[in-house]
Design a protein around this motif. Structure first.
Motif, PDB file in Angstrom:
ATOM      1  N   LYS A 180      -3.600 -40.022 -76.814  1.00  0.00           N
ATOM      2  CA  LYS A 180      -4.261 -39.320 -77.963  1.00  0.00           C
ATOM      3  C   LYS A 180      -4.216 -37.704 -77.829  1.00  0.00           C
ATOM      4  O   LYS A 180      -4.320 -37.040 -79.075  1.00  0.00           O
ATOM      5  N   LYS A 181      -4.222 -37.370 -76.767  1.00  0.00           N
ATOM      6  CA  LYS A 181      -4.277 -35.817 -76.405  1.00  0.00           C
ATOM      7  C   LYS A 181      -2.735 -35.444 -76.122  1.00  0.00           C
ATOM      8  O   LYS A 181      -2.257 -35.259 -74.992  1.00  0.00           O
ATOM      9  N   ILE A 182      -2.011 -35.220 -77.240  1.00  0.00           N
ATOM     10  CA  ILE A 182      -0.471 -34.963 -76.936  1.00  0.00           C
ATOM     11  C   ILE A 182      -0.196 -33.662 -77.339  1.00  0.00           C
ATOM     12  O   ILE A 182      -0.288 -33.106 -78.576  1.00  0.00           O
ATOM     13  N   ALA A 183       0.242 -32.934 -76.444  1.00  0.00           N
ATOM     14  CA  ALA A 183       0.646 -31.612 -76.563  1.00  0.00           C
ATOM     15  C   ALA A 183       2.051 -31.120 -76.993  1.00  0.00           C
ATOM     16  O   ALA A 183       3.005 -32.159 -76.459  1.00  0.00           O
ATOM     17  N   LEU A 184       2.387 -30.381 -77.807  1.00  0.00           N
ATOM     18  CA  LEU A 184       4.030 -30.149 -78.119  1.00  0.00           C
ATOM     19  C   LEU A 184       4.290 -28.544 -77.726  1.00  0.00           C
ATOM     20  O   LEU A 184       3.362 -27.643 -77.636  1.00  0.00           O
ATOM     21  N   ILE A 185       5.484 -28.515 -77.085  1.00  0.00           N
ATOM     22  CA  ILE A 185       5.735 -26.925 -76.689  1.00  0.00           C
ATOM     23  C   ILE A 185       7.058 -26.799 -77.675  1.00  0.00           C
ATOM     24  O   ILE A 185       7.882 -27.390 -77.482  1.00  0.00           O
ATOM     25  N   THR A 186       6.810 -25.744 -78.457  1.00  0.00           N
ATOM     26  CA  THR A 186       7.973 -25.581 -79.327  1.00  0.00           C
ATOM     27  C   THR A 186       8.255 -23.983 -79.575  1.00  0.00           C
ATOM     28  O   THR A 186       7.710 -23.325 -79.156  1.00  0.00           O
ATOM     29  N   GLN A 187       9.268 -23.591 -80.305  1.00  0.00           N
ATOM     30  CA  GLN A 187       9.596 -22.414 -80.693  1.00  0.00           C
ATOM     31  C   GLN A 187       8.783 -22.026 -81.940  1.00  0.00           C
ATOM     32  O   GLN A 187       8.510 -22.808 -82.677  1.00  0.00           O
ATOM     33  N   GLU A 188       9.110 -20.697 -82.142  1.00  0.00           N
ATOM     34  CA  GLU A 188       8.496 -20.309 -83.688  1.00  0.00           C
ATOM     35  C   GLU A 188       9.256 -21.033 -84.597  1.00  0.00           C
ATOM     36  O   GLU A 188      10.280 -21.167 -84.757  1.00  0.00           O
ATOM     37  N   LYS A 208      -0.851 -41.041 -89.116  1.00  0.00           N
ATOM     38  CA  LYS A 208      -0.801 -42.272 -89.250  1.00  0.00           C
ATOM     39  C   LYS A 208      -1.563 -43.434 -88.489  1.00  0.00           C
ATOM     40  O   LYS A 208      -1.985 -44.394 -88.651  1.00  0.00           O
ATOM     41  N   ASN A 209      -1.700 -42.870 -87.085  1.00  0.00           N
ATOM     42  CA  ASN A 209      -2.405 -43.549 -86.129  1.00  0.00           C
ATOM     43  C   ASN A 209      -3.988 -43.134 -85.854  1.00  0.00           C
ATOM     44  O   ASN A 209      -4.716 -43.533 -85.008  1.00  0.00           O
ATOM     45  N   GLY A 210      -4.405 -42.376 -87.182  1.00  0.00           N
ATOM     46  CA  GLY A 210      -5.866 -42.059 -87.077  1.00  0.00           C
ATOM     47  C   GLY A 210      -6.318 -41.069 -85.920  1.00  0.00           C
ATOM     48  O   GLY A 210      -7.535 -40.991 -85.608  1.00  0.00           O
ATOM     49  N   ILE A 211      -5.192 -40.357 -85.698  1.00  0.00           N
ATOM     50  CA  ILE A 211      -5.637 -39.198 -84.513  1.00  0.00           C
ATOM     51  C   ILE A 211      -5.783 -37.837 -85.101  1.00  0.00           C
ATOM     52  O   ILE A 211      -4.890 -37.377 -85.773  1.00  0.00           O
ATOM     53  N   ALA A 212      -7.136 -37.317 -84.952  1.00  0.00           N
ATOM     54  CA  ALA A 212      -7.275 -35.983 -85.523  1.00  0.00           C
ATOM     55  C   ALA A 212      -6.201 -34.785 -84.722  1.00  0.00           C
ATOM     56  O   ALA A 212      -6.084 -34.918 -83.618  1.00  0.00           O
ATOM     57  N   LEU A 213      -5.578 -34.245 -85.763  1.00  0.00           N
ATOM     58  CA  LEU A 213      -4.755 -32.973 -85.352  1.00  0.00           C
ATOM     59  C   LEU A 213      -5.564 -31.941 -84.840  1.00  0.00           C
ATOM     60  O   LEU A 213      -6.666 -31.492 -85.149  1.00  0.00           O
ATOM     61  N   ASN A 214      -5.089 -31.388 -83.443  1.00  0.00           N
ATOM     62  CA  ASN A 214      -5.792 -30.392 -82.656  1.00  0.00           C
ATOM     63  C   ASN A 214      -4.769 -29.340 -82.696  1.00  0.00           C
ATOM     64  O   ASN A 214      -3.752 -29.392 -81.690  1.00  0.00           O
ATOM     65  N   LEU A 215      -4.605 -28.178 -83.428  1.00  0.00           N
ATOM     66  CA  LEU A 215      -3.716 -27.291 -83.460  1.00  0.00           C
ATOM     67  C   LEU A 215      -3.410 -26.446 -82.210  1.00  0.00           C
ATOM     68  O   LEU A 215      -2.509 -25.809 -81.703  1.00  0.00           O
ATOM     69  N   ASN A 216      -4.471 -26.558 -81.183  1.00  0.00           N
ATOM     70  CA  ASN A 216      -4.455 -26.059 -79.963  1.00  0.00           C
ATOM     71  C   ASN A 216      -3.495 -26.460 -78.876  1.00  0.00           C
ATOM     72  O   ASN A 216      -3.081 -26.219 -77.941  1.00  0.00           O
ATOM     73  N   PHE A 217      -3.167 -28.017 -79.598  1.00  0.00           N
ATOM     74  CA  PHE A 217      -1.993 -28.753 -78.845  1.00  0.00           C
ATOM     75  C   PHE A 217      -0.739 -28.333 -79.104  1.00  0.00           C
ATOM     76  O   PHE A 217       0.107 -28.689 -78.445  1.00  0.00           O
ATOM     77  N   ILE A 218      -0.332 -27.151 -79.993  1.00  0.00           N
ATOM     78  CA  ILE A 218       0.756 -26.954 -80.512  1.00  0.00           C
ATOM     79  C   ILE A 218       0.900 -25.611 -79.632  1.00  0.00           C
ATOM     80  O   ILE A 218       0.556 -24.618 -80.394  1.00  0.00           O
ATOM     81  N   ASN A 219       1.771 -25.273 -78.561  1.00  0.00           N
ATOM     82  CA  ASN A 219       2.126 -24.244 -78.121  1.00  0.00           C
ATOM     83  C   ASN A 219       3.288 -23.736 -78.439  1.00  0.00           C
ATOM     84  O   ASN A 219       4.639 -24.279 -78.414  1.00  0.00           O
ATOM     85  N   ILE A 220       3.463 -22.279 -78.905  1.00  0.00           N
ATOM     86  CA  ILE A 220       4.683 -21.602 -79.391  1.00  0.00           C
ATOM     87  C   ILE A 220       5.211 -20.836 -77.980  1.00  0.00           C
ATOM     88  O   ILE A 220       4.299 -20.196 -77.358  1.00  0.00           O
ATOM     89  N   TRP A 221       6.439 -20.870 -77.936  1.00  0.00           N
ATOM     90  CA  TRP A 221       7.024 -20.125 -76.673  1.00  0.00           C
ATOM     91  C   TRP A 221       8.208 -19.237 -77.598  1.00  0.00           C
ATOM     92  O   TRP A 221       8.957 -19.838 -78.499  1.00  0.00           O
ATOM     93  N   ASP A 222       8.692 -18.272 -76.735  1.00  0.00           N
ATOM     94  CA  ASP A 222      10.086 -17.792 -77.140  1.00  0.00           C
ATOM     95  C   ASP A 222      10.643 -17.375 -75.895  1.00  0.00           C
ATOM     96  O   ASP A 222      10.007 -17.592 -74.665  1.00  0.00           O
ATOM     97  N   ARG A 223      12.009 -17.089 -75.918  1.00  0.00           N
ATOM     98  CA  ARG A 223      12.946 -16.786 -74.914  1.00  0.00           C
ATOM     99  C   ARG A 223      12.391 -15.701 -73.999  1.00  0.00           C
ATOM    100  O   ARG A 223      12.920 -15.560 -72.642  1.00  0.00           O
ATOM    101  N   PHE A 224      11.538 -14.804 -74.240  1.00  0.00           N
ATOM    102  CA  PHE A 224      11.303 -13.782 -73.244  1.00  0.00           C
ATOM    103  C   PHE A 224       9.829 -13.879 -72.989  1.00  0.00           C
ATOM    104  O   PHE A 224       9.211 -13.033 -72.223  1.00  0.00           O
ATOM    105  N   SER A 225       9.093 -15.036 -73.121  1.00  0.00           N
ATOM    106  CA  SER A 225       7.754 -15.121 -72.719  1.00  0.00           C
ATOM    107  C   SER A 225       7.717 -15.968 -71.227  1.00  0.00           C
ATOM    108  O   SER A 225       8.832 -16.551 -70.943  1.00  0.00           O
ATOM    109  N   ASP A 226       6.854 -15.771 -70.539  1.00  0.00           N
ATOM    110  CA  ASP A 226       6.374 -16.424 -69.536  1.00  0.00           C
ATOM    111  C   ASP A 226       6.124 -17.874 -69.590  1.00  0.00           C
ATOM    112  O   ASP A 226       4.896 -18.248 -70.142  1.00  0.00           O
TER     113      ASP A 226
END
Length: 338
Positions: A180-188, A208-226
């Motif tokens: 239920k706690k699924i994080a994403l790592i994506t670009q801008e 669809k599966n009744g799981i509340a969205l947690n925006l903290n689990f969406i992590n943004i990265w770019d090519r110049f970040s650590d």
């Protein structure tokens, strides 16, 4: 050494210059087998090489496709290029490839150079920073196909993966394993619909599966970040995820290295899915579950579309081709229901 000319082939084969020209252009529907064979043998004997520049000036056709990518060395891009090249060779087209290294200025120079070379069409994985130029070229009749991504400010023919559907399926696969706690790592993803579709697929599976969205689990990265900092933020919080869905193969590789360095066991401590196949992923210590975008097929579809546009220039409508993805289930995702 003197190079044979078109007139030399015609004289030796005993035919007119126009007949040799028709042969070289593949227009020999009404030419006898004997004539075709005489011309072929004469060309071989004289080692005649057609002047493609002169022919292109006369016919306005170079039988050449230009391809612009940002990193031809990557597994995904090299597979796309192979698909393009195989399709073009089968269709008697040559391919010129430019690599931009994510540099928008090099990309701009590459577009202009391909125009100078009079290529018949262009396939591009653009940075999104030369959209005005690409839009102008497209409106002026240049046959252009964009691959990998689409942009809000660029109305052009595209070949894309099924980002939304494949992300939905992969996320739901994790949910069915009990996560239920699924994080994403994506670009801008602002102004880039293809990246937005991945987020939408994730969100729709959760809702669809009744799981509340947690925006903290969406992590943004770019090519110049650590990236290690991104991983720290995702995994060392009080409400850390049980699974991470990485949206880029290079991030997936770095995440696996991070887990190894920090003694995080996959999948016992953390489940991982990667977007894009990883070379030899099935041979890793823990074979990685991935969404395979089928890059070779993307290349084939892009080449097919650009050649179709070349042969149907009067039809100015832009086309969108969606290529389905495959969820390759391996051993990097743990069931929490056991």
């Amino acid at each position: 050494m003197k190079h044979a000319k078109l007139i030399d082939v015609a004289d030796k084969a005993g035919v007119s210059i126009s007949t040799v020209s028709q042969y070289l252009s593949g227009r020999y529907k009404y030419m006898s087998k004997d004539t075709k064979e005489r011309i072929r043998l004469t060309i071989e004997e004289l080692n005649y090489i057609p002047n493609s520049i002169a022919r292109s000036l006369k016919t306005d056709v170079t039988k050449t496709i230009g391809v612009i990518v940002f990193d031809m060395a990557g597994y995904f891009t090299s597979s796309v290029l192979r698909g393009i090249d195989d399709y073009c060779k089968k269709s008697n087209y040559n391919v010129i490839i430019y690599n931009t290294d994510y540099d928008a200025e090099i990309e701009k120079k590459s577009i202009n150079m391909l125009k100078m070379l009079r290529v018949d069409g262009i396939i591009i994985a653009s940075s999104g920073k030369n959209n005005k130029l690409l839009d102008e070229e497209n409106k002026n009749g240049t046959c252009i196909v964009q691959v990998f991504m689409e942009y809000d400010d660029l109305d052009i023919s595209t070949v894309l993966s099924d980002y939304k559907g494949s992300t939905f399926n992969a996320t739901e696969y994790l949910i069915k394993l009990g996560h239920k706690k699924i994080a994403l790592i994506t670009q801008e993803y602002e102004h880039i619909p293809s990246r937005q579709d991945r987020i939408l697929g994730y969100e729709e599976a959760m809702i669809k599966n009744g799981i509340a969205l947690n925006l903290n689990f969406i992590n943004i990265w770019d090519r110049f970040s650590d990236l290690n900092k991104t991983f720290d933020e995702a995994l060392k919080s009080e409400n850390s995820p049980t699974a991470i869905f990485s949206m880029h193969s290079s991030v997936t590789a770095e995440l696996l290295n991070y887990c190894n360095m920090n003694k995080i066991n996959v999948p016992e401590d953390l489940s991982i899915i990667g977007f894009d196949e990883l070379p030899l992923a099935n041979l890793f210590k823990t074979p990685i579950t991935v969404v395979d975008q089928k890059p070779y097929e993307i290349g084939q579809k892009a080449a097919e579309l650009v050649l179709w546009k070349i042969n149907h220039k009067k039809e100015r409508e832009n086309n969108k081709v969606i290529v389905s993805c495959e969820l390759k289930i391996r051993e990097s995702c743990k069931s929490l229901d056991k």
